[in-house]
Design a protein around this motif. Structure first.
Motif, short mmCIF file in Angstrom:
data_model
loop_
_atom_site.label_atom_id
_atom_site.label_comp_id
_atom_site.label_asym_id
_atom_site.label_seq_id
_atom_site.Cartn_x
_atom_site.Cartn_y
_atom_site.Cartn_z
N SER A 116 0.85 -1.20 0.00
CA SER A 116 0.00 0.00 0.00
C SER A 116 0.88 1.24 0.00
O SER A 116 2.10 1.16 0.19
CB SER A 116 -0.88 0.02 1.25
OG SER A 116 -0.05 0.14 2.40
N GLY A 117 0.23 2.38 -0.18
CA GLY A 117 0.95 3.64 -0.19
C GLY A 117 1.53 3.97 1.18
O GLY A 117 2.69 4.39 1.29
N THR A 118 0.73 3.78 2.21
CA THR A 118 1.23 4.14 3.53
C THR A 118 2.43 3.28 3.92
O THR A 118 3.38 3.76 4.54
CB THR A 118 0.11 4.08 4.61
OG1 THR A 118 0.52 4.85 5.72
CG2 THR A 118 -0.25 2.69 5.03
N PHE B 193 -0.54 14.70 2.64
CA PHE B 193 -1.19 13.44 3.06
C PHE B 193 -0.27 12.30 2.66
O PHE B 193 0.07 12.15 1.48
CB PHE B 193 -2.56 13.24 2.41
CG PHE B 193 -3.24 11.99 2.90
CD1 PHE B 193 -4.06 12.02 4.03
CD2 PHE B 193 -3.04 10.77 2.27
CE1 PHE B 193 -4.66 10.86 4.51
CE2 PHE B 193 -3.64 9.61 2.74
CZ PHE B 193 -4.46 9.65 3.86
N HIS B 194 0.14 11.51 3.65
CA HIS B 194 1.07 10.41 3.35
C HIS B 194 0.56 9.06 3.83
O HIS B 194 1.27 8.07 3.67
CB HIS B 194 2.44 10.71 3.96
CG HIS B 194 3.09 11.94 3.41
ND1 HIS B 194 3.56 12.00 2.10
CD2 HIS B 194 3.32 13.16 3.93
CE1 HIS B 194 4.07 13.21 1.88
NE2 HIS B 194 3.94 13.93 2.96
N GLY B 195 -0.63 9.01 4.44
CA GLY B 195 -1.17 7.72 4.86
C GLY B 195 -1.57 7.70 6.31
O GLY B 195 -1.42 8.69 7.03
N GLU C 29 4.98 15.48 -1.51
CA GLU C 29 4.28 14.98 -2.70
C GLU C 29 4.56 15.97 -3.83
O GLU C 29 4.20 17.15 -3.69
CB GLU C 29 2.77 14.95 -2.45
CG GLU C 29 2.30 14.05 -1.34
CD GLU C 29 0.93 14.52 -0.81
OE1 GLU C 29 -0.09 14.20 -1.43
OE2 GLU C 29 0.91 15.23 0.22
N GLU D 81 -4.47 14.53 -1.73
CA GLU D 81 -5.59 14.74 -0.79
C GLU D 81 -5.69 16.20 -0.35
O GLU D 81 -6.78 16.68 -0.05
CB GLU D 81 -5.43 13.86 0.46
CG GLU D 81 -5.18 12.40 0.22
CD GLU D 81 -6.36 11.70 -0.40
OE1 GLU D 81 -6.18 11.04 -1.43
OE2 GLU D 81 -7.47 11.83 0.14
N ASP E 28 6.95 11.46 -2.33
CA ASP E 28 5.78 10.58 -2.22
C ASP E 28 4.99 10.70 -3.53
O ASP E 28 4.24 11.64 -3.73
CB ASP E 28 4.93 10.98 -1.02
CG ASP E 28 3.71 10.07 -0.87
OD1 ASP E 28 3.42 9.29 -1.80
OD2 ASP E 28 3.03 10.16 0.18
#
Ligand SMILES: Cc1ncc(COP(=O)(O)O)c(C=O)c1O
Length: 401
Positions: free
Chosen positions: A106-108, A139-141, A191, A196, A224
């Motif tokens: 997953s991304g997180t 937003f990173h998770g 990012e 987000e 990211d």
């Protein structure tokens, strides 16, 4: 509500932990940019399951690859060699310019891995640096490390204390990032296009100030690219368009085209500081996920999807901007390629049901932004159809206000 939806909603509301506020639709089938709900109603998808279904739904090559692999061998764990991990890592290295990949789901987890590897880098060098610098609107998770570098108080506060060594800097403020990064900073995480946070590309001036601050202090840079990467902006990675050379890159979402897979891609210099056992994942990069990843990257590069995004993205931008100009409550259009946000002067929540009523799937992020992340294979004709429906939805929202 219809019978099917009633039944689904009733069961979920009894037994599924209520962490998601769902829209009242149950999609049961998809093909290309089209989705069908349980009642057989057709929709155009401008969201791709939040930037995941890059090749659209039921893509024939992806379906074939997954089916074939499922019939052969799905999972063996990372205790054994895997015929596909090296191939996928090699492709990611060629696309990113970074040498090595660690696979997760997953991304997180990809962000989490990047943060651990950054700490490990400084530990190995016997110069322990703890601090991370992240950006406002980031937003990173949702896991603890990723959440610690995510700025939104709403996500953070119920879970505090988070990592104590994180500083936030205003996005696109070159002087602020230059002042914040010091010789105690382990890594800056950003990012290249904030997702987000409302679809905000970093400006070239900010990107170069960030790169300069990192270079001057030896600080690692983590890009990211979970949402912006792998073709979404018309580039393999948007960091390259900004002239950035990160040491670590997080990817997820589009990589498996819907099969969960993420990766932390790192430079050889970082890789040299990592030892056996430093990190791991039971599923990470299993045979099924890697086959999906290989298929997505095949289509992206050899299959011409990247070049398609560059072309159709310009069309999307023109059409979106001309529609936005008709609605006084749309204040700004931001984005790149096929990653767009409409900044409204009000809560964007009513746009989502209005769009569904017109048969188009969009999303609201950052409260006042309508987010559009269509499948990368969308055609110009489909763009016209989908944005025409969004236009009608915006008309309805404007009239209701
Ligand atoms: C930039 C970015 N990083 C990380 C994540 C977390 O990814 P996941 O939800 O797969 O854990 C997301 C998800 O939206 C994202 O947009």
């Amino acid at each position: 509500m219809t019978m099917v939806l009633d039944d689904v909603v009733a069961r979920e509301s009894r037994h599924v932990l209520q962490t998601y506020r769902r829209n009242p639709v149950t999609f049961v089938r998809g093909e290309g940019v089209r989705l069908w709900d349980a009642e057989g109603r057709e929709y155009l998808d401008l969201l791709s399951g939040i930037g995941v279904a890059a090749l659209g739904h039921s893509h024939p090559a992806l379906t074939r690859a997954i089916t074939e692999q499922a019939q052969t061998l799905i999972h063996t764990s990372n205790l054994f060699y895997n015929p596909f991990q090296g191939q996928l890592a090699e492709r990611l290295a060629n696309l990113s310019g970074l040498q090595r990949a660690f696979f997760c789901n997953s991304g997180t987890e990809a962000v989490e891995a990047c943060m651990k590897f950054a700490r490990r880098y400084w530990h190995t060098r016997k110069e322990p640096r703890a601090e991370f610098i992240a950006l406002e609107e980031s937003f990173h998770g949702r896991t603890f490390g990723s959440l610690s570098v995510t700025s939104d108080e709403h996500y953070r506060v119920p879970f505090e204390p988070l990592l104590p060594t994180v500083k936030f800097v205003a996005v696109n403020d070159p002087a602020a990032i230059k002042a914040a990064v010091t010789a105690s900073t382990a890594a800056v995480i950003a990012e290249p296009v904030q997702g987000e946070g409302g679809i905000r590309p970093l400006t070239p001036a900010f990107a170069s100030a960030m790169a300069e601050a990192c270079a001057k202090t030896g600080t690692l840079l983590i890009a990211d690219e979970v949402q912006s990467g792998l073709g979404r902006t018309g580039y393999p990675f948007y960091f390259a368009a900004l002239g950035l050379k990160p040491h670590l890159v997080a990817v997820g979402k589009a990589l498996g085209g819907g099969v969960p897979i993420g990766a932390a891609i790192v430079s050889q210099e970082v890789a040299d500081t990592i030892s056996f056992g430093d990190h791991g994942s039971t599923y990470g990069g299993n045979l099924l996920a890697c086959r999906a990843g290989l298929c997505v990257l095949d289509e992206l590069v050899g299959g011409g999807v990247l070049a398609h995004v560059a072309r159709v993205g310009r069309h999307f931008e023109q059409r979106l901007k001309s529609i936005a100009a008709k609605h006084a409550f749309v204040k700004e259009v931001r984005g790149k390629g096929l990653m767009w946000g409409l900044q409204l002067d009000r809560d964007a929540a009513p746009v989502v049901p209005a769009a569904l009523a017109q048969g188009v799937v969009v999303n609201r992020t950052s409260e006042t932004v309508v987010r559009l992340l269509p499948p990368l294979v969308i055609t110009e004709a489909e763009v016209d159809d989908a944005l025409g429906r969004l236009d009608a939805a915006l008309d309805a929202v404007g009239a209701a206000a």
